[in-house]
Design an enzyme around this catalytic site. Structure first.
Site, short mmCIF file in Angstrom:
data_model
loop_
_atom_site.label_atom_id
_atom_site.label_comp_id
_atom_site.label_asym_id
_atom_site.label_seq_id
_atom_site.Cartn_x
_atom_site.Cartn_y
_atom_site.Cartn_z
N GLN A 21 2.23 -6.17 -3.01
CA GLN A 21 2.52 -6.21 -1.56
C GLN A 21 3.83 -5.44 -1.29
O GLN A 21 4.13 -4.52 -2.02
CB GLN A 21 2.58 -7.65 -1.02
CG GLN A 21 1.22 -8.36 -1.02
CD GLN A 21 0.89 -9.02 -2.33
OE1 GLN A 21 1.71 -9.71 -2.89
NE2 GLN A 21 -0.32 -8.83 -2.81
N LYS A 36 2.02 2.12 -5.15
CA LYS A 36 2.69 1.60 -6.35
C LYS A 36 1.89 1.86 -7.62
O LYS A 36 2.44 2.08 -8.67
CB LYS A 36 2.92 0.08 -6.22
CG LYS A 36 3.94 -0.28 -5.17
CD LYS A 36 4.19 -1.78 -5.14
CE LYS A 36 3.07 -2.57 -4.50
NZ LYS A 36 2.86 -2.34 -3.06
N ASP A 48 0.82 -1.22 0.00
CA ASP A 48 0.00 0.00 0.00
C ASP A 48 0.85 1.27 0.00
O ASP A 48 0.46 2.28 0.57
CB ASP A 48 -0.96 0.03 1.22
CG ASP A 48 -1.76 -1.24 1.33
OD1 ASP A 48 -2.27 -1.70 0.30
OD2 ASP A 48 -1.85 -1.80 2.45
N GLY A 65 -3.93 -4.56 -4.42
CA GLY A 65 -4.91 -3.54 -4.75
C GLY A 65 -4.17 -2.32 -5.28
O GLY A 65 -3.53 -1.62 -4.52
N HIS A 66 -4.20 -2.14 -6.58
CA HIS A 66 -3.48 -1.01 -7.17
C HIS A 66 -4.48 -0.02 -7.75
O HIS A 66 -5.28 -0.36 -8.62
CB HIS A 66 -2.52 -1.51 -8.26
CG HIS A 66 -1.42 -2.36 -7.70
ND1 HIS A 66 -0.56 -3.10 -8.48
CD2 HIS A 66 -1.02 -2.57 -6.43
CE1 HIS A 66 0.30 -3.74 -7.69
NE2 HIS A 66 0.03 -3.43 -6.46
P1 IMP Z 1 -2.60 -12.89 1.97
O1 IMP Z 1 -1.64 -12.35 0.96
O2 IMP Z 1 -4.04 -12.71 1.58
O3 IMP Z 1 -2.28 -14.31 2.36
O4 IMP Z 1 -2.43 -12.03 3.32
C1 IMP Z 1 -1.25 -12.12 4.11
C2 IMP Z 1 -0.86 -10.76 4.67
O5 IMP Z 1 -0.47 -9.90 3.62
C3 IMP Z 1 -1.99 -10.03 5.40
O6 IMP Z 1 -1.42 -9.27 6.45
C4 IMP Z 1 -2.54 -9.08 4.34
O7 IMP Z 1 -3.18 -7.95 4.91
C5 IMP Z 1 -1.26 -8.70 3.63
N1 IMP Z 1 -1.47 -8.29 2.24
C6 IMP Z 1 -1.72 -9.07 1.19
N2 IMP Z 1 -1.83 -8.34 0.07
C7 IMP Z 1 -1.62 -7.07 0.43
C8 IMP Z 1 -1.56 -5.83 -0.30
O8 IMP Z 1 -1.70 -5.77 -1.53
N3 IMP Z 1 -1.30 -4.71 0.43
C9 IMP Z 1 -1.09 -4.76 1.77
N4 IMP Z 1 -1.12 -5.89 2.49
C10 IMP Z 1 -1.38 -7.03 1.82
#
Ligand code: IMP
Length: 429
Positions: free
Chosen positions: A223, A16, A13, A40-41
């Site tokens: 991420q 990007k 977040d 989420g972009h």
């Molecule tokens: P997962 O990727 O859904 O397995 O989530 C694992 C961890 O990564 C959690 O803390 C999510 O909130 C975090 N996470 C996954 N994708 C994003 C992203 O695009 N932005 C911020 N945090 C993310």
């Protein structure tokens, strides 16, 4: 090498989407290399806002976009996202969007398992996006995944499906869930295959050809480095390698193709989900950062946790991702703070650290050591040159550069693409 790899240098977040959109105008190809639709972009183009989770951001501008083998692909989500963007007037065809043959599929029972585990974990939950990302990667490394190329050979899927369902049925039984309905799964796969297959290509070949033709490739990370499965705050991480090195293994281009590594860094720190966050501000300051920065998750809508800039973590990210330069975002959120703090080290028990130790308990106990720096009352929103910035804001940026050991390549001062101070063109290196 005129390629650029964009990665998040915090917990995701970092903004990007805007930077990738800005760079994608000059790229010939944009490639995603890890993660899935957990990302989420947000892209703001003129008066339109595009929210992407799985598709590479380049697609919005019609740039050839590829989903590399390192991505886990939910084919139904893919279809929905394509439909949503087409509804916004974006042209998407197999000529401008390719999916690697070897992407593992996220299947409905992966999503179920993600949710079941989170629900069963109580206070120890990771706070995942519940989109099945982790379970799909588990099946990949467990060598039982169904991959995109299997969609063209569904009649041969029998033995593979046996292994996969045997594994998952055992897990489901532990949660008192019914076994997987194989017939229903096959029907769903058969139905979605026709939509997916036209997009499926040997992406590694596309990228290697582009490279040999001297084309510019933009790798779009998702991420952030602190969510990396190896280098992040384990176990509160995502299930892929988010570091820049994955641009190579997650697409099949080789490490020399990564080019300029641009680390995206927010001027403060946020995190969604559980896990250690030493500089978190669970007070008025955190509240103010969250409100001014509109800190709500693009995918889940969850409120993001907010805190001061943590130079220790970003320095670590710069090292493990081999960051060449940083893009500093959301500086304007700090406008009006009388005083700012920057985390420069940690105290854990009677020891001090200039890096984040690996053990989860040490990370949870890490107390930030802060340096104070004066804030500014003027607005930085919309600044397009250094001359537009107050002296204190420049001082803040210079101090961050010193502490993280990396120079600023660009500063983003609003979601608008032109509100950017460019110091050095990453594509020109
Ligand atoms: P997962 O990727 O859904 O397995 O989530 C694992 C961890 O990564 C959690 O803390 C999510 O909130 C975090 N996470 C996954 N994708 C994003 C992203 O695009 N932005 C911020 N945090 C993310």
């Amino acid at each position: 090498m005129a390629n650029v790899t964009v990665i998040g240098a915090q917990w995701g977040d970092e903004g990007k989407g805007k930077i990738v959109d800005w760079l994608s105008e000059r790229a010939d190809v944009v490639a995603r290399f890890q993660g899935g639709h957990n990302a989420g972009h947000t892209l703001v183009v003129g008066d339109k806002v595009y929210k992407l989770s799985l598709l590479p951001s380049g697609i919005v501008r019609g740039t050839l976009s590829v989903i590399g083998n390192g991505v886990v692909l939910d084919p139904w989500h893919f279809r929905d996202e394509v439909a949503k963007l087409k509804g916004q007037g974006v042209d998407i065809t197999p000529d401008n969007l390719q999916i690697a043959e070897t992407c593992p599929l996220i299947l409905p029972f992966h999503r179920d398992l993600d949710g079941l585990r989170e629900d069963a974990s109580g206070a120890g939950k990771i706070g995942t996006t519940r989109r099945g990302i982790g379970p799909a990667y588990e099946d990949k490394v467990g060598r039982r995944a169904i991959r995109v190329c299997d969609l063209a050979h569904l009649d041969d899927l029998g033995p593979q499906l046996d292994r996969l369902t045997a594994h998952h049925d055992a897990l489901r039984a532990g949660f008192n869930e019914a076994p997987i309905d194989r017939a229903a799964l096959m029907a769903e796969l058969t139905e979605i295959a026709d939509f997916i297959l036209p997009f499926v290509k040997p992406v590694w070949l596309t990228l290697n050809k582009a490279k040999s033709e001297g084309k510019r490739i933009l790798f779009e990370g998702a991420q952030g480095t602190l969510l990396d499965i190896d280098h992040g705050t384990y176990p509160f991480v995502t299930s892929s390698n988010t570091v820049a090195g994955t641009a190579a293994s997650g697409t099949g281009l080789g490490p020399s193709g990564a080019g300029f590594v641009l680390g995206i860094v927010k001027a403060y720190t946020t995190r969604v989900g559980s896990g250690p966050f030493p500089s978190e501000q669970e007070n008025d300051i955190g509240q103010r950062l969250g409100e001014r920065g509109h800190e709500f998750g693009t995918v889940t809508g969850r409120k993001r946790r907010c805190g001061w800039f943590d130079a220790v973590l970003v320095r670590q990210s710069v090292a493990v991702s081999g960051v060449t330069g940083i893009a500093l975002t959301k500086l304007d959120v700090l406008d009006g703070f009388e005083e700012l703090q920057i985390c420069t080290g940690y105290r854990i028990g009677d020891r001090t650290f200039d890096y984040l130790p690996a053990h989860a308990q040490d990370q949870a106990r890490a107390e930030p050591i802060y340096e104070r720096i004066g804030g500014w009352s003027e607005t930085t929103a919309g600044a397009r040159s250094w001359a537009d910035l107050p002296a204190q804001a420049i001082k803040y940026i210079r101090r961050i550069e010193e502490l993280i050991g990396c120079l600023v390549t660009l500063v983003s001062t609003s979601p608008e693409r032109d509100d950017t101070i460019l110091v050095r063109d990453p594509f020109a290196d």
